[in-house]
Structure formats: C-alpha cells, structure tokens
Design a protein around this motif. Sequence first.
Motif, short mmCIF file in Angstrom:
data_model
loop_
_atom_site.label_atom_id
_atom_site.label_comp_id
_atom_site.label_asym_id
_atom_site.label_seq_id
_atom_site.Cartn_x
_atom_site.Cartn_y
_atom_site.Cartn_z
N CYS A 1 0.83 -1.21 0.00
CA CYS A 1 0.00 0.00 0.00
C CYS A 1 0.87 1.25 0.00
CB CYS A 1 -0.91 -0.01 1.23
SG CYS A 1 -1.94 1.46 1.39
N LYS A 2 0.52 2.20 -0.85
CA LYS A 2 1.15 3.51 -0.84
C LYS A 2 0.17 4.52 -0.28
CE LYS A 2 4.24 2.76 -4.76
NZ LYS A 2 4.65 3.24 -6.10
N LEU A 3 0.69 5.50 0.45
CA LEU A 3 -0.17 6.52 1.05
C LEU A 3 -0.77 7.38 -0.06
CD1 LEU A 3 -1.04 7.62 3.85
CD2 LEU A 3 0.82 9.28 3.64
N GLN A 4 -2.08 7.48 -0.06
CA GLN A 4 -2.81 8.26 -1.06
C GLN A 4 -3.39 9.51 -0.41
OE1 GLN A 4 -2.85 7.24 -4.31
NE2 GLN A 4 -1.62 5.48 -3.67
N LYS A 5 -3.13 10.65 -0.99
CA LYS A 5 -3.67 11.90 -0.47
C LYS A 5 -4.91 12.29 -1.28
CE LYS A 5 -2.43 16.60 0.85
NZ LYS A 5 -1.37 17.63 0.90
N PRO A 6 -6.08 12.33 -0.65
CA PRO A 6 -7.29 12.71 -1.39
C PRO A 6 -7.15 14.09 -2.03
CG PRO A 6 -7.84 11.77 0.73
CD PRO A 6 -6.36 11.97 0.74
N GLU A 7 -7.78 14.24 -3.16
CA GLU A 7 -7.65 15.49 -3.92
C GLU A 7 -8.56 16.59 -3.40
OE1 GLU A 7 -8.28 14.56 -8.00
OE2 GLU A 7 -6.49 13.30 -8.16
N HIS B 1 -12.83 -4.34 -1.17
CA HIS B 1 -13.51 -3.09 -0.83
C HIS B 1 -13.07 -1.95 -1.74
CE1 HIS B 1 -14.81 -4.90 3.02
NE2 HIS B 1 -15.74 -3.96 2.99
N GLU B 2 -11.75 -1.86 -1.95
CA GLU B 2 -11.22 -0.77 -2.76
C GLU B 2 -11.70 -0.85 -4.20
OE1 GLU B 2 -6.89 1.33 -3.62
OE2 GLU B 2 -6.97 -0.79 -3.09
N ASN B 3 -11.78 -2.05 -4.74
CA ASN B 3 -12.14 -2.22 -6.14
C ASN B 3 -13.60 -1.94 -6.44
OD1 ASN B 3 -9.51 -2.92 -6.74
ND2 ASN B 3 -9.87 -5.12 -6.57
N THR B 4 -14.44 -1.87 -5.41
CA THR B 4 -15.84 -1.52 -5.66
C THR B 4 -15.99 -0.05 -6.03
OG1 THR B 4 -16.27 -0.95 -3.34
CG2 THR B 4 -16.63 -3.26 -3.99
N GLY B 5 -15.01 0.77 -5.59
CA GLY B 5 -15.09 2.20 -5.89
C GLY B 5 -16.03 2.97 -4.98
N HIS B 6 -16.53 2.35 -3.92
CA HIS B 6 -17.47 3.02 -3.04
C HIS B 6 -16.78 3.97 -2.06
CE1 HIS B 6 -20.41 0.47 -4.78
NE2 HIS B 6 -20.03 -0.62 -4.14
N THR B 7 -15.49 3.78 -1.86
CA THR B 7 -14.70 4.62 -0.96
C THR B 7 -13.25 4.59 -1.43
OG1 THR B 7 -14.19 5.06 1.37
CG2 THR B 7 -14.24 2.76 0.68
N GLN B 8 -12.47 5.55 -1.01
CA GLN B 8 -11.07 5.65 -1.46
C GLN B 8 -10.12 5.24 -0.33
OE1 GLN B 8 -9.90 9.45 -3.15
NE2 GLN B 8 -7.77 9.10 -2.60
N LEU B 9 -9.23 4.31 -0.64
CA LEU B 9 -8.24 3.88 0.34
C LEU B 9 -7.15 4.93 0.46
CD1 LEU B 9 -7.19 1.61 2.20
CD2 LEU B 9 -5.95 0.70 0.20
N VAL B 10 -6.85 5.34 1.69
CA VAL B 10 -5.78 6.31 1.96
C VAL B 10 -4.50 5.59 2.37
CG1 VAL B 10 -5.06 8.25 3.42
CG2 VAL B 10 -7.43 8.09 2.61
N GLY B 11 -4.61 4.64 3.31
CA GLY B 11 -3.44 3.91 3.74
C GLY B 11 -3.78 2.76 4.66
N VAL B 12 -2.88 1.77 4.69
CA VAL B 12 -3.02 0.62 5.57
C VAL B 12 -1.75 0.55 6.42
CG1 VAL B 12 -3.34 -1.88 5.72
CG2 VAL B 12 -4.39 -0.60 3.84
N PHE B 13 -1.92 0.64 7.75
CA PHE B 13 -0.79 0.76 8.67
C PHE B 13 -0.76 -0.41 9.65
CE2 PHE B 13 -2.43 4.86 7.42
CZ PHE B 13 -1.30 5.59 7.06
N ASN B 14 0.36 -1.10 9.70
CA ASN B 14 0.54 -2.21 10.63
C ASN B 14 1.32 -1.71 11.85
OD1 ASN B 14 0.58 -4.74 11.75
ND2 ASN B 14 1.93 -5.65 10.24
N THR B 15 0.82 -2.00 13.05
CA THR B 15 1.44 -1.51 14.27
C THR B 15 2.73 -2.27 14.58
OG1 THR B 15 -0.70 -0.87 15.17
CG2 THR B 15 1.10 -1.09 16.73
N GLU B 16 3.80 -1.53 14.80
CA GLU B 16 5.09 -2.10 15.19
C GLU B 16 5.30 -1.99 16.70
OE1 GLU B 16 8.98 -3.74 14.42
OE2 GLU B 16 7.16 -3.62 13.22
#
Length: 199
Positions: free
Chosen positions: A87-93, A124-139
């Motif tokens: 996942c890359k961080l996506q900044k909404p426009e 979920h992302e491929n449905t286009g119903h919402t935009q993925l911003v980022g997925v973060f795993n806790t270290e």
Amino acid sequence: MMNVFMQLVKEKFHLRTVHSELVGFWTYELGGMNKVFHIWKYDSFAHRTAVRAALARDKSWQEDFLSKAQAMMDVQDNEIAYLVPWCKLQKPEKEGVYEKVTFQFKPGGPAVWGESFRAAISAHENTGHTQLVGVFNTEYGLLNQVHVLWWSENAESRAAGRHLAHEDARVVAAVRESVRFLDSQRNVLLTPASFSPMK
C-alpha cells in the motif's frame, strides 16, 4: 476543553510542524468524543529521536503550546506503525471525511492473516465506493493490529458505499475468508482539522 484545545492547536501547532512532517490531523466525529488523531512521518527511528530531542530544547514549543495543552488532556497514546508493503499513502484530492478502521487480529502476524486481509481490503477498494488512503501495521503498540484509513466525500456517501459493499458478492466472499483471523474491529469517523495536510 476540546474547543479551547483545538483553538490552541490552530494558533500554535506551527511550532511543532517545523520539526517534522505532519501527515494529517483529525477530530473524532463518531465513535469517540473529545479526541484527536494525528499521523507524523519519520524517515527512521533515529530521525524520530532527533526530532524529540529538538522539541525538548524548543522553548517556544514547550512554553507556548505543550505546557498549556497538557493541562487539557486526560489521556495520550502513541504507536509506531508502518505502511504495509502493498500500500502507498494516497492523499485525497479534495476535502471530505475519513474512516479509521482498526482491526485486531489473532496472534501470528501478517504471515498468518496478511494475505486474506489484503484480499478483503482490495475487494472493498475495487468496488469504488470509498477511497483507500493507507493501511498501517502496528510495530509498537498492540501487536497484530492494523489501521485502515478510508476517505469519502461525506458521511452520507460513506454510509451508502458501506451498504453497497455489503451486497457485493466479491466483498462478501473476501471478508468471509479474512474474518477467520479477526478478534475485533472498531470504526471511527474523523473530520480533518483546518490545518491538516489531508483534508
């Protein structure tokens, strides 16, 4: 104290952002009250250590913001998390609302639950119903915990997208597979602050 705190943040937070990059700053709209959530970017642990040392020496930060803000806070928590490799961080426009979904998985780490979880997020992302911003795993924090940040134009469009996703066979199948590894899930709706880089 929430309104007073946010006014102080708005006026003085530039004292903090000169030291490192603020990714986003939000207030809780649903799923919690009188809470804020913010994400900071660091290049390494050494970078974070250097920033913390600089903040400890910064009298303006200490006196004009921190000493005042601490009197308003009941609880503070922090985590170290990283973007998952896929996942890359996506900044909404444009400006909108954010949903932070926190998943607590069974022990074992991504080697156990990572593949099925990725499939569920992708569905979920491929449905286009919402935009993925980022997925973060806790270290550092709760292990086997993942935060997923989604963007929607508004709360109504997010609710509509959720209902459509629940009726999508691709999402249902992917979620059914990944939920085997899930212990708990918590969703909160976030509103970006006026000074947040992510709107």
